[in-house]
Design an enzyme around this catalytic site. Structure first.
Site, mmCIF file in Angstrom:
data_model
loop_
_atom_site.group_PDB
_atom_site.id
_atom_site.type_symbol
_atom_site.label_atom_id
_atom_site.label_comp_id
_atom_site.label_asym_id
_atom_site.label_seq_id
_atom_site.Cartn_x
_atom_site.Cartn_y
_atom_site.Cartn_z
ATOM 1 C CG ASP A 129 20.792 4.571 21.353
ATOM 2 O OD1 ASP A 129 19.955 5.030 22.158
ATOM 3 O OD2 ASP A 129 21.328 5.254 20.468
ATOM 4 C CG MET B 290 19.183 4.034 10.808
ATOM 5 S SD MET B 290 18.671 5.343 11.952
ATOM 6 C CE MET B 290 19.544 6.765 11.273
ATOM 7 C CE LYS C 163 13.584 7.377 19.025
ATOM 8 N NZ LYS C 163 12.266 7.245 19.651
#
Length: 261
Positions: A43, A177, A65
């Site tokens: 990642d 997030m 991502k």
């Protein structure tokens, strides 16, 4: 100390949590997997110091991502893992934090199972809980809360979080997030009954050289967001435990300065 870890067999995939960033918080199984893997599909948030532990001839593939940016589709990532395993490679899928806590590890495990690929899951130190702990914030204390909510501020398409319901739960909330949607999240939490004066602590880029800490009140977050004080990746903790740091900060040694020394 590779003898302490299972054998990394060709044609298998290991789903490994890299922890919050600091290589010292990587598990021993994770480090051994890095030393054995043929291909590492990682990642964007995996720290470069951890990637440096890979075998010198290992292939590194960035499958990062990042919210709001062009990124590799999840189906493409799982297809790649399957193809590499079928080609007989030792495949390490390396994720920040823990692969099964907002890491899409469950989706990849299902895809590998359906494809007939054997895999191993190596838990990682959760970024959410570690970001709090290293700065002296316990996720629970007997005096404040016997439960804690882990939530993501970025839901899959077609899904939404009932923030008002979380506000009414009466326990601290740890948000992953959430920077992009923080203004709407705060509005719904306050509408749900959470006091705008509720203490909040934000840890940006935990355990890295770019780490920053912001202490505030819930109602101040929209303004701070507009001023650019909140930046991804970040962990937000909302609730009584966010104020605990002030009680022990005078004697809490900084993890980064100690390592540098």
């Amino acid at each position: 100390m590779t003898h302490l870890s299972p054998s990394f067999e060709p044609g298998t995939v290991w789903l490994v949590g890299a922890g919050p960033g600091d290589p010292g918080l990587l598990t021993l199984h994770g480090a051994n997997a890095l030393a054995a893997a043929d291909v590492i599909v990682h990642d964007a948030l995996v720290d470069s110091r951890i990637l440096a532990l890979a075998r010198p001839d290992a292939v590194l593939e960035n499958a990062g991502k990042r919210g709001g940016r062009a990124s590799v589709a999840q189906t493409d990532i799982t297809d790649r893992l399957i193809a590499l395993a079928k080609a007989g490679r030792r495949v390490l899928r390396l994720k920040g934090g823990d692969p099964f806590i907002f890491g899409r590890g469950g989706e990849e495990a299902l895809a590998l199972t359906e494809a007939g690929i054997f895999f191993r899951i190596i838990p990682g130190v959760s970024s959410g809980l570690a970001s709090l702990a290293i700065h002296g914030i316990p996720a629970t204390t007997r005096d404040t809360n016997q439960a804690v909510i882990l939530a993501t501020g970025h839901c899959a398409e077609g899904h939404r979080t009932d923030w008002a319901a979380l506000a009414r739960a009466g326990v601290p909330i740890v948000l992953y997030m959430a920077v992009t949607n923080v203004v709407s999240i705060v509005a719904e939490l306050i509408e749900g009954g959470l006091d705008a004066a509720t203490p909040v602590l934000i840890v940006c880029a935990a355990t890295t050289a770019d780490e920053a800490i912001v202490e505030a009140r819930l109602g101040e977050l929209p303004r701070l967001s507009g001023e650019g004080a909140l930046r991804s990746p970040a962990i937000l903790v909302i609730g009584a435990i966010a104020a605990f740091r002030s009680q022990i900060q005078s004697h809490l040694l900084d993890l980064r300065s100690e390592v540098a020394a």
